[in-house]
Design an enzyme around this catalytic site. Structure first.
Site, mmCIF file in Angstrom:
data_model
loop_
_atom_site.group_PDB
_atom_site.id
_atom_site.type_symbol
_atom_site.label_atom_id
_atom_site.label_comp_id
_atom_site.label_asym_id
_atom_site.label_seq_id
_atom_site.Cartn_x
_atom_site.Cartn_y
_atom_site.Cartn_z
ATOM 1 N N LYS A 1 0.836 -1.205 0.000
ATOM 2 C CA LYS A 1 0.000 0.000 0.000
ATOM 3 C C LYS A 1 0.872 1.256 0.000
ATOM 4 O O LYS A 1 0.617 2.206 -0.748
ATOM 5 C CB LYS A 1 -0.946 -0.023 1.218
ATOM 6 C CG LYS A 1 -2.034 -1.089 1.094
ATOM 7 C CD LYS A 1 -2.805 -1.347 2.380
ATOM 8 C CE LYS A 1 -3.761 -2.537 2.182
ATOM 9 N NZ LYS A 1 -4.531 -2.892 3.372
ATOM 10 N N GLN B 1 -4.437 -1.878 9.676
ATOM 11 C CA GLN B 1 -4.377 -3.196 9.042
ATOM 12 C C GLN B 1 -4.918 -4.272 9.989
ATOM 13 O O GLN B 1 -4.547 -4.329 11.160
ATOM 14 C CB GLN B 1 -2.927 -3.515 8.625
ATOM 15 C CG GLN B 1 -2.769 -4.780 7.814
ATOM 16 C CD GLN B 1 -3.420 -4.717 6.434
ATOM 17 O OE1 GLN B 1 -3.593 -3.639 5.849
ATOM 18 N NE2 GLN B 1 -3.806 -5.866 5.898
ATOM 19 N N ASP C 1 -10.841 2.502 4.216
ATOM 20 C CA ASP C 1 -11.051 1.047 4.112
ATOM 21 C C ASP C 1 -12.545 0.719 4.057
ATOM 22 O O ASP C 1 -12.929 -0.422 3.774
ATOM 23 C CB ASP C 1 -10.442 0.341 5.335
ATOM 24 C CG ASP C 1 -9.210 -0.472 4.967
ATOM 25 O OD1 ASP C 1 -9.083 -0.849 3.785
ATOM 26 O OD2 ASP C 1 -8.397 -0.720 5.864
HETATM 27 N N1 GUN Z 1 -6.841 -7.296 6.232
HETATM 28 C C1 GUN Z 1 -7.212 -8.012 5.148
HETATM 29 N N2 GUN Z 1 -7.717 -7.202 4.191
HETATM 30 C C2 GUN Z 1 -7.670 -5.949 4.687
HETATM 31 C C3 GUN Z 1 -8.030 -4.684 4.159
HETATM 32 O O1 GUN Z 1 -8.538 -4.538 3.046
HETATM 33 N N3 GUN Z 1 -7.803 -3.616 4.977
HETATM 34 C C4 GUN Z 1 -7.273 -3.748 6.236
HETATM 35 N N4 GUN Z 1 -7.109 -2.644 6.968
HETATM 36 N N5 GUN Z 1 -6.928 -4.909 6.745
HETATM 37 C C5 GUN Z 1 -7.118 -6.007 5.973
#
Ligand code: GUN
Length: 292
Positions: free
Chosen positions: A52, A96, A119
C-alpha cells in the site's frame, strides 16, 4: 479460459491516478496523504501494508506508516486513531487487520472518523453502502466490482455464489452484487461454514467468489462449465523447496479449475492488486470530499 488480470487492471487505474495527481500538482493543489497503522510482525500484513505504501509512492501520494509492537495497548491504539482523525494533513487512514487478540477490532474500527475511513469498515460507511449512498466502499469488494466492470464481465441476472461471510469481503460483496447497478443485479447466495449441500450450490454459480482462506478448497467438481471465478484467498503455505520457504495460495485449485471456466483470477496478481487500487481511489476521494 481467460485470466482476469488484476495486476494489469490495477496498473491501468494507478496510471489514471498518477495523471490526476500530476494535474493537481501542476495546479498547486494538495496531494492525498494516506496513513497506515500496522501492529505486530505478521508476514502477510507486513507485505500488504508495504504494498500500500509502495503504491502511494508510485502514484505520487504522500504516505505515513505507523508501526506498533504486538503488545501495544488498546488505549494507545485508540489515542493514535484519535490523533489521525484530528490531523488535518492526513486525508485517510487504515488500521491493518487482523489485530492482536487483546484489542477489540470493532472498537478501533468504530473510532475512525468515517470521512477518513478509506477502508470502508466503519458502520456509517457500511450503512451508506447498503442504501447505495456515496461513501467509502470496503477496498476488496470495491476492487472486485471494478475488476468485473473494467473487464466487461456481464453480471445482470447471473447466479453469484460467495463462499465466506466475513465483514470485510463476503457480506459487503453480497450486497454490492445484488444492487441495481452495473456490475450488480446478480442473484446472490452467501454461503458459510454451516451451509448444507455446498457443492450443489456452487454448481449453480455463473460467478463463484471464494473468500474463506482455505487453500485449494474449490475443486473442479464444484464448478460449472463457463463460470467466472474470483479467488480472494491469500494463504501462505509452507514449502521449504521455495526460495522464501512458502508460497501464496488462493482458495481455488487453479490448475484443475481454470480449464473449466470462462474467466479466473490468479493468485497472486488477481484480487490483491485491485484491493490496493481501490484504497488509492478512496484516498483521493477522501481528499476531494474535503473540498481540496
Ligand atoms: N486485512 C485483510 N484485508 C484488509 C483490508 O482490506 N484492509 C485492512 N485494513 N486490513 C485487511
Amino acid at each position: 479460459m481467460q485470466l482476469l488480470d488484476g495486476k494489469a487492471t490495477s496498473e491501468e487505474i494507478k496510471k489514471e491516478l498518477t495523471l490526476a495527481i500530476l494535474d493537481r500538482k501542476q495546479n498547486g493543489k494538495k496531494i492525498p496523504h494516506l496513513a497506515a497503522i500496522l501492529v505486530g510482525n505478521d508476514g502477510g500484513s507486513m507485505t500488504y501494508v508495504n504494498a500500500k505504501v509502495k503504491a502511494c509512492e508510485e502514484i505520487g501520494f504522500e504516505s505515513t506508516l505507523i508501526r506498533y509492537d504486538e503488545s501495544v495497548s488498546e488505549e494507545i491504539l485508540l489515542a493514535k486513531v484519535q490523533a489521525l482523525n484530528e490531523d488535518k494533513s492526513v486525508d485517510g487512514f487504515i488500521v491493518q487487520l487482523p489485530l492482536p487478540k487483546h484489542i477489540d477490532e470493532l472498537l478501533i474500527t468504530q473510532a475512525i472518523d468515517p470521512k477518513k475511513d478509506v477502508d470502508g469498515f466503519h458502520p456509517v460507511n457500511l450503512g451508506n453502502m447498503i442504501l447505495n449512498i456515496p461513501g467509502f466502499l470496503p477496498a476488496t469488494p470495491a476492487g472486485i466490482m471494478e475488476l468485473l466492470k473494467r473487464n466487461n464481465i456481464e453480471t445482470e441476472g447471473k447466479n453469484c455464489v460467495i463462499l465466506g461471510r466475513s465483514n470485510i469481503v463476503g457480506q459487503p460483496l453480497s450486497i454490492l452484487l445484488a444492487q441495481n447497478t452495473n456490475p450488480g443485479n446478480c442473484t446472490v447466495t452467501l454461503t458459510h461454514s454451516k451451509t448444507k449441500n455446498l457443492k450443489e450450490i456452487c454448481l449453480t454459480a455463473d460467478i463463484l467468489i471464494a473468500a474463506i482462506g482455505k487453500p485449494g478448497f474449490v475443486t473442479a467438481d464444484m464448478v460449472k462449465n463457463g463460470a467466472v471465478i474470483i479467488d480472494v484467498g491469500t494463504t501462505r503455505v509452507i514449502d521449504e523447496s521455495r526460495p522464501r520457504g512458502w508460497y501464496l495460495s488462493g482458495d481455488v485449485d487453479f490448475v484443475n479449475v481454470a480449464p473449466k471456466c470462462s474467466f479466473i483470477t490468479p493468485v497472486p496478481g488477481g484480487v490483491g492488486p485491485m484491493t490496493i487500487a481501490s484504497l488509492m481511489i478512496n484516498t483521493l476521494r477522501a481528499m476531494e470530499l474535503k473540498g481540496k
